[in-house]
Design an enzyme around this catalytic site. Sequence first.
Site, PDB file in Angstrom:
ATOM      1  N   ASP A 331      11.456 -30.110 -35.108  1.00 14.99           N
ATOM      2  CA  ASP A 331      11.579 -28.869 -35.873  1.00 14.99           C
ATOM      3  C   ASP A 331      10.524 -28.897 -36.977  1.00 14.99           C
ATOM      4  O   ASP A 331       9.491 -29.528 -36.803  1.00 14.99           O
ATOM      5  CB  ASP A 331      13.003 -28.705 -36.415  1.00 14.99           C
ATOM      6  CG  ASP A 331      13.415 -27.238 -36.557  1.00 14.99           C
ATOM      7  OD1 ASP A 331      12.676 -26.486 -37.214  1.00 14.99           O
ATOM      8  OD2 ASP A 331      14.465 -26.848 -36.009  1.00 14.99           O
ATOM      9  N   HIS A 358       7.296 -27.932 -36.043  1.00 16.26           N
ATOM     10  CA  HIS A 358       7.161 -26.506 -36.303  1.00 16.26           C
ATOM     11  C   HIS A 358       6.411 -26.226 -37.594  1.00 16.26           C
ATOM     12  O   HIS A 358       6.552 -25.160 -38.172  1.00 16.26           O
ATOM     13  CB  HIS A 358       8.540 -25.840 -36.320  1.00 16.26           C
ATOM     14  CG  HIS A 358       9.254 -25.911 -35.006  1.00 16.26           C
ATOM     15  ND1 HIS A 358      10.488 -25.335 -34.784  1.00 16.26           N
ATOM     16  CD2 HIS A 358       8.910 -26.504 -33.822  1.00 16.26           C
ATOM     17  CE1 HIS A 358      10.870 -25.574 -33.531  1.00 16.26           C
ATOM     18  NE2 HIS A 358       9.920 -26.275 -32.932  1.00 16.26           N
TER      19      HIS A 358
END
Length: 555
Positions: A331, A358
């Site tokens: 993430d 991310h």
Amino acid sequence: MNTTRASHAVIGIAALVTAASCYAHTSKKHHKTSSDAPMPVTYPSPTGSEPAVATQWGAVSEPALPATVCGAPLQAKLTPVGGSIDTLDADPANSQPDTARIQAAIDACPAGQAVKLTVGYSGESGFLSGPLRLKSGVTLWIDQGVTLFASRNPANYDNGVGTCGTATTSKTKSCNPLILASDTAGSGIVGKGVIDGRGGSLLTSGPNAGKRSWWDVAYQNKTMGLNQQNPRLVQVSKGSAFTLHDITLENSPNFHVVLDSVVGVTAWGIKILSPSLEYTKARYACPSGTTPDAHTPATCFTPDTVKNTDGFDPGQSSNVVLAYSYISTGDDDVAVKASKAPASNNLTFAHNHFYYGHGMSIGSETNSGVSNVAVTDLTMDGYDSPNGNGLRIKSDSSRGGMVSNVRYEQVCMRNVRQPLVFDPYYSTAKGSLYPSFTGIVIKGFRDLGSASQSSQVTFSGYATNGVVKPLEITLDNVVFDGTQPALATGHNGGPSVLPAYTHFTLGPGPVSFANSIVTSTAADVTVSGSPGNAAPVDCSGAFVPLKSVLPDSPI
């Protein structure tokens, strides 16, 4: 680091000098009293090997290791096999044999000293613990060669709600973190050892015992629309002068490091990795049918299947430094948040390397405001993940607020699907907390592209129901090698054609895709300035294989 990259300045910071005072350099010898009670052990402090980091409030230097260890170091008693201790705690009754002795040592340790975990007499290297609580002035020192393994028994973490280790329709959090520092001053976690959250190991109690791992539970969040009830690895709530130095954090069931309302944090030389080779294959080459996409329990994980494993998330915090660190997760590599008062301000991210993940993100919660963020000398290699992001500010009208004075300098990037994302329509959620992104500067950015996928960029301000909050952004020496990025289209109720509601300032350095930015009165796209010529950022020495830093990295 290449000498053409960002320079380093040197000035002091009061809040973190206070923390460093806990690490005074004394030189006593280990001895015992007549009652045979252990006395503190003192250690020489090594000379810092990295230059100080310039910040908005002064310069921050590499933390020194604690000078004094309270009592005798705690010795490991467990011997991992292939980096795993799953054979040792299949019975949930054996899930946390070291919790009591580590916590007792922390509770008894005077401020300004450290509890040190070391290798055992016969080479044992593992500790196995449930939740631990740090106290003011006390540092947990995990020595080189030592791994602190987290319990995989959800009952050890449950906060009384009773659903830890499951996926629920309720959003109520039910798990305590592995390590909590609440309202502490001058505490920290240091050392060249490892904290392993064991996210891919099967749970040993509750309805998912023997059926799902923490990461299988997390995947239900995506596939079934449920809320994962998984513990974070390190949570620092309120307090001041917290230090993370050299420590490696791996395989967290949820976020790795979370800061909430903390003033003064130095995270220096840390490594964050999920998943490690313990739960995957080299280069994440998982065989078909072994990942959470099609198989439960999964036997192999990739960064794209270990959901919500954020690396470093400072929320509502100030005077925060993350420097000389390496992060690869499933993430956000970093996510700066501001979901409640106080605002997040004065944050510096310097000389870091990111891999899968991310991105270097701000948001999605920006309610109370984010300001004075500096990102300098950042290298990102996204390994062509379809979910990869680079520099990103994200929010929406259910959790938006002011994001201002954010500066990115000396950034090298490759193999990242979405290198630049400025998106006030991050989700379909609606409300009256309107996102506003102003004073955003990118100066010195180079994207080397990808051999296997094209990239796209997102530039959007907020404009809905008569509320207009333009994105104000400067692009100076922003260069994409080879094929230029496509302009993303809008989503989640925002403008369909982008850029929209964006006020660009271009130059004086080059902007390689400037020809694709077209002014529009209807969409409130304006362009001032004029891009010129300059040498792009030198990325020749920027990229470092993660395996050269972490031997158990798959990449």
